[in-house]
Design a protein around this motif. Structure first.
Motif, PDB file in Angstrom:
ATOM      1  N   VAL A   1       4.100  25.138 -19.435  1.00 52.44           N
ATOM      2  CA  VAL A   1       3.946  25.938 -18.216  1.00 52.44           C
ATOM      3  C   VAL A   1       2.593  25.626 -17.565  1.00 52.44           C
ATOM      4  CG1 VAL A   1       3.662  28.271 -17.317  1.00 52.44           C
ATOM      5  CG2 VAL A   1       5.436  27.787 -19.020  1.00 52.44           C
TER       6      VAL A   1
ATOM      7  N   LEU B   1      -1.181  29.116 -11.577  1.00 54.24           N
ATOM      8  CA  LEU B   1      -0.118  29.888 -12.201  1.00 54.24           C
ATOM      9  C   LEU B   1       0.610  30.734 -11.163  1.00 54.24           C
ATOM     10  CD1 LEU B   1       0.431  29.451 -15.109  1.00 54.24           C
ATOM     11  CD2 LEU B   1      -0.478  31.702 -15.603  1.00 54.24           C
TER      12      LEU B   1
ATOM     13  N   PHE C   1       2.953  28.432  -9.428  1.00 54.28           N
ATOM     14  CA  PHE C   1       4.085  28.121 -10.308  1.00 54.28           C
ATOM     15  C   PHE C   1       5.056  29.300 -10.380  1.00 54.28           C
ATOM     16  CE2 PHE C   1       6.046  28.296 -14.512  1.00 54.28           C
ATOM     17  CZ  PHE C   1       6.660  27.057 -14.565  1.00 54.28           C
TER      18      PHE C   1
ATOM     19  N   LEU D   1       1.524  35.498 -19.892  1.00 51.97           N
ATOM     20  CA  LEU D   1       1.499  34.050 -20.063  1.00 51.97           C
ATOM     21  C   LEU D   1       0.096  33.506 -19.796  1.00 51.97           C
ATOM     22  CD1 LEU D   1       3.571  31.874 -20.687  1.00 51.97           C
ATOM     23  CD2 LEU D   1       3.855  31.525 -18.237  1.00 51.97           C
TER      24      LEU D   1
END
Ligand SMILES: Nc1ncnc2c1ncn2[C@@H]1O[C@H](COP(=O)(O)OP(=O)(O)OP(=O)(O)O)[C@@H](O)[C@H]1O
Ligand SMILES: [Mg+2]
Lengths: 375, 276, 260
Positions: B19, C117, C120, C135
C-alpha cells in the motif's frame, strides 16, 4: 590401557536400554557446499564415540544431522528406528551445546526439568528426577540460581544434567569442553567419562582436540573434509593410522618414503635418498622395487650412542632444540635430507642432563616395528 | 526454514508495504496529471518558474543548512559528556533526551512558544532586568522557527554520536597522548575522526528533519513563516490542487533521497575502516 | 577516554537548559489561575485541569488516539516480529530488498506520506475511515518494530532454541518459551517506539482524519486558535506520562536499545 571387548560392550548397568545410532551414506550440503559426503557410521550401544577432525570438517553438521536439525540425504537410524522424518523434538536425544545454551531466564532446576515438562511428566516425578540429575553432576545447592550466576564448569554440568535427565537414547556433545581452561577441561574430561560409564548412555562427542579424544573415548572417528577417514579405538588410531591425514592429525608423525631393496620374512629394507637404509616390519606383502611411504612417531626414536640393538640407526645433525619441560623436542636432519622430529623424555633435571645443542652430530635409532606403512 | 514459511511470515508486512509503495507511485503519477486524463509536466514547470514557491524550497534548504551545524555543535559535546561522565550524569542526560525523544513535537514546540513569546520567560526576564524596554519579537518569525529546529531534533544528533563515541577504543587516545599529543589534538586527530560515522548519521537525520519540518514552522512561525511542508499541506488541503502538491512532494522526496545518497556515498568512506 | 573538558560541559549545560526550561515553563503555566501563560504563575489553581474534562474534544480525541496507538502497536509488533524471524532465520530471494523496503517509510517526509496515502485512499474510494488512519499508523510504526526486533533476534543465539527443541519442545513452543522471553527488551522497546510513533503523530495524520481527530491534532488547532493554559495542563499530564513510561522502561530493559 586395555581396550578389550569389555569397553565396547553395552554398559547397560544404569537401567536404561541404550540404543545405537547408525548412519547410512548421509550427505549434507549447505546451498551447494558439501559439508558431509556419504558418511556411514555405526555407533555401538553404550559406547563413547569421539568425532575428531579439524575445523570445518563437518563434525557439527554430523551431530546436527543426528539431532534432525539439517536436511540431508541418506538414512539415519536411532535405536534401530528410522529417524528420517521424526522431528527433532520427538527423537529423544540429549544434547550439550558448545555454548551450553542454558535458558537465561530459567533457574537451574527449571533448565534441568525443561525436557521433562515438555514430556508432560508429573510434577512430583520431575522434582525427584531433577534433584537426582543435579546430584549426579555434583551441583546440589545451586538449583534456584540463574545460569549466569554459575561458573563455566558448573554451567557445563548443568547442560549435561539437562541432557541426561530425560533418559535419552543418545547423548550428543558438541565441543562441550572447549570453552573451559586447560586445567578445568582435564578435570571435566575425567568427570564426563565417569558419568558416561555410570549412566551408560551411548554418547557421541565432537572435539578438535586429539588429546581429549584419545583420553576419554571408546572409539574415535577421524573426519576430514566431510568424510570419516578412520574409525577405531584410540590405540588403533594412534598406532596404526590407516590414512596419511590421520597419521598427521593425531599426534606428530615423521613421514618418510623410499624404495624396497630387500625382503626377508616380514621385514623389508627400504632405501631413502642418499643411500640411507631403513628396516621396517610390514604386515602386507611387498616386492623389491616398490615405493613405500611410512611414518615413525617422534617418541619411538631414541638418541643412541651407538646404533645396535634397535636395528635402525641413522646419523644426523641437530637443527633445532625446543625445551618443553616434560620432554625436549629435537629436529634432526639425516643424510637423505629428511628432517625427523625426535622427542626425548627429560628423565633427569635439565642441569644434569647432557645438553644436546643445535649443530651436534647424533645417532637416531628405532625399531622396525615402530614404522607404519601408509597406503 | 523453507521459502514457503518465509513467504507466509512476511506476507502481512508485505501487504502493508505494498500500500505504501502504491501510494508513493500514485503520488508520482498525480504530479504528472493534467486535466482530462492527459499527462504533462506543467506542475513542475509552474514550480520552477514561480519564484514564490521556489522561495519556500530555498528557504527550507537554507534553514536546514544553518540549523544542522548548530545542532551538531551543541549535540557533539553532549554526546562527549555522556560517554565520559559518571554513570549518574549519563543516566540523567539519557533520561532527559529519551523523554524529549518520546514527547510529541506539538507539545515541545508549544513549550518553546511559552519561552519565546512576547509574554514568555525570556522577554519577561529581559524586561525585568531592564535590558530592553519593550518585548523582543522572538517568534512568529525566522528566529523562533530556527530555535525550534536547532533544539527539537537534539536526540537525533546526540544518540548516533554517543553510540559511536562510547565504543571508541580508549587505548587509541592513550596511545596518542603517549606520543605527545595534547588534549585538543587528541580530540581533533583521533577521537573526532573515529566518530565521523555517528556524526554523518546525526547530521543526515537532523538535516532531513529540518528540511521537511511542518509543526515547528506551523507553531513558532504561526503562519508568518511557512516552510515547504506547510506549502504542500496548504496546496493539497486548502487550495485542493493535489497535482501541484504532488509535484512539490516529489521534488522534496527527490531532494531527501539525494541527500541520503550523497551522504551514504560520502559517509561510507568513514564507516569503513581505512584500507592501507 | 579522558573526561570531557570545561567547554563540553558548558555546552552541555546550555543544551540541558534549552531542553528543560521549556518543559518547566509548561508545567508552571498550567497552574496559572488566570488566562495568561505566565512564568512564574500568579498563583496556584487547577482550573485548567478541570477545563480538560469540560472540553469533551480532548477526552474523546485522547481515547481515540489511545485506541489507535494500541492497535497500531499490536499490529506492527506482530508484523515486525514475523518479518524479523524471516529476515534473520530464513534465506530467500529478495531478503535484502525486504530489509530496505521495511525501512523506507522512515525516509519519506511526513507530509508527503500523509498526502500520498490520502491520494491512494481516495482513488480506491476509502476516505475518512478508521481503516485508512490505522494503515498509516502501522506504516509509520513498522520500520521501528522491524528494526528493533531484527537487531534483537540477530543477537539471540539460535542454539538456545535448538536446545529447547532437542529436549522435547515443538519449534513453535520453543519460540514462545525460550526465544520470546530472551528478546523481551527488544519487544518492550519496539512496543514503546510503535506506541509513541502512533500516539504522537500529527503531520501525516492530519491528512486522514475526519470528524474523529487525534489528540495531537486537537492540541495543535487549539494552540493556533484559543491558546489558553488548558493545553499547558494537557501537556503537563502527557509529559508526566512520558517520564513515567521512560523511567519504567529504564528499570525494565534499560535505555541502551533506544540510544543505540
Ligand atoms: N549454515 C551453514 N551455511 C553454509 N555453510 C555451512 C553452514 N554450517 C556449516 N557450513 C559449512 O559446512 C562445513 C562443515 O561445517 P561444520 O560446522 O559441520 O564444521 P565443524 O567440523 O563443526 O567445524 P568447527 O570445528 O569449526 O566447529 C564448513 O565448511 C562450513 O563452512
Ligand atoms: Mg562445530
Amino acid at each position: 590401557m586395555n581396550h578389550g571387548d569389555a569397553r565396547v560392550a553395552p554398559a547397560a548397568a544404569g537401567g536404561f536400554a541404550p540404543e545405537a545410532v547408525s548412519l547410512d551414506r548421509v550427505s549434507v550440503a549447505y546451498g551447494g557446499v558439501a559439508a558431509l559426503k556419504e558418511v556411514s557410521l555405526d555407533v555401538r550401544p553404550g559406547e563413547m564415540l569421539a568425532l575428531l577432525g579439524p575445523s570445518g570438517c563437518g563434525k557439527t553438521s554430523l551431530l546436527r544431522t543426528i539431532a534432525g536439525f539439517v536436511p540431508h540425504t541418506g538414512d539415519v537410524h536411532i535405536g534401530g528406528r528410522r529417524a528420517t522424518g521424526i522431528p527433532s523434538h520427538r527423537r529423544n536425544i540429549g544434547m550439550v551445546f558448545q555454548d551450553y545454551a542454558l535458558f537465561p531466564h530459567m533457574t537451574i532446576a527449571q533448565n534441568v526439568g525443561f525436557g521433562l515438562r515438555m514430556r508432560k511428566v508429573p510434577r512430583r516425578e520431575i522434582d525427584t528426577r531433577v534433584e537426582e540429575a543435579i546430584a549426579l553432576v555434583g551441583l546440589r545447592g545451586v538449583e534456584h540460581r540463574l545460569p549466569r550466576q554459575l561458573s563455566g564448569g558448573q554451567q557445563q554440568r548443568v547442560a549435561v544434567a539437562r541432557a541426561i535427565v530425560i533418559h535419552p537414547s543418545v547423548l550428543l556433545l558438541d565441543e562441550p569442553l572447549s570453552a573451559l581452561d586447560k586445567k578445568l577441561r582435564e578435570e571435566m574430561e575425567v568427570e564426563l567419562r565417569l558419568l558416561q560409564k555410570r549412566v551408560g548412555i551411548t554418547t557421541i562427542f565432537v572435539t578438535h582436540d586429539q588429546e581429549e579424544a584419545l583420553a576419554i573415548s571408546d572409539r574415535i572417528a577421524v573426519m576430514h573434509e566431510g568424510r570419516v577417514l578412520q574409525l577405531g579405538c584410540p590405540e588403533e588410531i594412534y598406532d596404526a593410522p590407516a590414512h596419511p591425514f590421520v597419521a598427521g592429525f593425531v599426534g606428530k608423525a615423521n613421514r618418510l618414503s623410499g624404495t624396497v631393496t630387500d625382503v626377508t620374512g616380514d621385514e623389508v629394507t627400504c632405501e631413502l635418498a642418499a643411500g640411507v637404509r631403513v628396516r621396517l616390519a610390514t604386515p602386507r606383502a611387498v616386492t623389491r622395487g616398490d615405493r613405500l611411504q611410512f611414518t615413525v612417531r617422534p617418541e619411538k626414536i631414541v638418541l643412541a650412542a651407538t646404533g645396535g640393538e634397535l636395528d635402525n640407526s641413522v646419523e644426523g645433525k641437530v637443527r633445532t632444540r625446543i625445551y618443553l619441560g616434560m620432554f625436549t623436542e629435537l629436529r634432526v636432519q639425516i643424510p637423505s635430507g629428511d628432517e625427523l622430529t625426535v622427542v626425548v623424555q627429560n628423565t633427569r633435571p635439565a642441569v644434569i642432563e647432557r645438553q644436546v645443542a643445535p649443530g651436534d652430530a647424533v645417532v637416531l635409532a628405532w625399531s622396525p616395528h615402530a614404522c607404519r606403512l601408509l597406503e | 526454514m523453507s521459502r514457503r514459511a518465509a513467504a507466509l511470515l512476511v506476507l502481512p508486512a508485505i501487504a502493508v508495504l505494498a500500500v505504501f509503495v502504491a501510494a508513493m507511485a500514485l503520488t508520482g503519477l498525480t504530479s504528472f496529471a493534467a486535466d482530462a486524463g492527459r499527462w504533462s509536466v506543467k506542475h513542475y514547470v509552474r514550480l520552477v518558474s514561480d519564484s514564490h514557491y521556489l522561495g519556500y524550497l530555498w528557504r527550507s534548504f537554507r534553514i536546514a543548512a544553518y540549523c544542522t551545524p548548530i545542532t551538531l555543535l551543541l549535540g557533539y559535546p553532549v554526546a562527549l559528556v555522556m560517554a565520559t561522565a559518571s554513570s549518574g550524569v549519563r543516566l540523567g542526560l539519557t533520561l532527559l533526551l529519551v523523554v524529549q525523544f518520546f514527547t510529541s513535537y506539538v507539545i515541545r514546540a508549544y513549550a518553546l512558544m511559552l519561552v519565546l513569546g512576547n509574554n514568555g520567560v525570556v522577554n519577561r526576564a529581559l524586561l525585568a532586568l531592564g535590558v530592553v524596554d519593550q518585548p523582543l519579537t522572538l517568534m512568529y518569525n525566522e528566529f523562533g522557527v530556527a530555535v525550534s529546529l536547532v533544539l527539537l531534533p537534539m536526540p537525533f544528533m546526540v544518540f548516533p554520536i554517543y553510540s559511536v563515541l562510547k565504543n571508541v577504543e580508549p587505548n587509541l587516545e592513550a596511545a596518542a597522548t603517549s606520543l605527545g599529543a595534547d588534549r585538543l589534538r587528541v580530540f581533533w586527530h583521533v577521537t573526532f575522526p573515529l566518530t565521523l560515522p555517528g556524526v554523518v548519521a546525526g547530521v543526515v537525520l537532523v538535516f532531513l528533519f529540518d528540511l521537511t519540518a511542518y509543526i515547528m514552522p506551523g507553531l513558532l512561525g504561526g503562519g508568518y513563516f511557512d516552510m515547504v511542508a506547510n506549502v504542500i499541506y496548504d496546496q493539497a488541503m486548502e487550495v485542493r490542487d493535489q497535482s501541484f502538491a504532488a509535484a512539490i512532494s516529489m521534488v522534496l522526496l527527490v531532494a531527501t533521497l539525494a541527500v541520503l545518497y550523497l551522504t551514504t556515498r560520502w559517509g561510507a568512506r568513514y564507516a569503513e575502516p581505512p584500507r592501507e | 577516554m579522558k573526561t570531557a573538558g570545561w567547554f563540553a560541559w558548558s555546552v552541555t549545560a546550555v543544551v540541558v537548559v534549552g531542553l528543560v526550561v521549556p518543559l518547566v515553563v509548561v508545567v508552571a503555566s498550567s497552574f496559572n489561575p488566570t488566562n495568561e501563560l505566565l512564568v512564574p504563575p500568579r498563583g496556584f489553581s487547577l482550573t485548567w485541569y478541570g477545563n480538560i474534562f469540560q472540553r469533551s474534544v480532548f477526552l474523546t480525541s485522547f481515547r481515540f488516539s489511545l485506541l489507535l496507538a494500541l492497535g497500531a502497536t499490536a499490529c506492527s509488533l506482530v508484523m515486525g516480529l514475523l518479518c524479523a524471524v524471516a529476515v534473520v532465520r530464513c534465506r530467500f530471494p529478495g531478503r535484502d530488498l525486504l530489509g530496505a523496503v521495511l525501512m523506507s517509510p522512515l525516509i519519506v517526509p511526513q507530509v508527503v506520506l500523509g498526502m500520498s496515502l490520502l491520494i491512494f485512499l481516495s482513488t480506491i474510494g476509502v476516505v475518512s475511515s478508521l481503516a485508512g488512519l490505522s494503515l498509516l499508523h502501522v506504516i509509520l510504526a513498522l520500520p521501528y518494530t522491524a528494526r528493533v526486533l531484527i537487531a534483537a533476534l540477530t543477537r539471540f543465539p539460535v542454539s538456545l532454541e535448538d536446545a529447547a527443541v532437542i529436549h522435547g519442545a515443538h519449534r513453535a513452543k520453543a519460540f514462545t518459551l525460550v526465544t520470546l522471553p530472551a528478546i523481551k527488551p527488544g519487544l518492550v522497546t519496539a512496543a514503546l517506539f510503535a506506541f509513541v510513533t502512533s500516539f504522537d503523530n500529527f503531520t501525516s495524520s492530519q491528512f486522514l482524519v475526519w470528524d474523529r481527530t487525534t489528540l495531537p491534532i486537537e492540541i495543535y488547532s487549539y494552540i493556533r486558535t484559543e491558546n489558553d493554559p488548558t493545553v499547558a495542563a494537557i501537556s503537563t499530564l502527557l509529559i508526566l506520562a512520558t517520564v513515567a513510561i521512560v523511567v519504567v522502561a529504564e528499570r525494565l530493559v534499560g535505555l541502551e536499545t533506544v540510544t543505540g
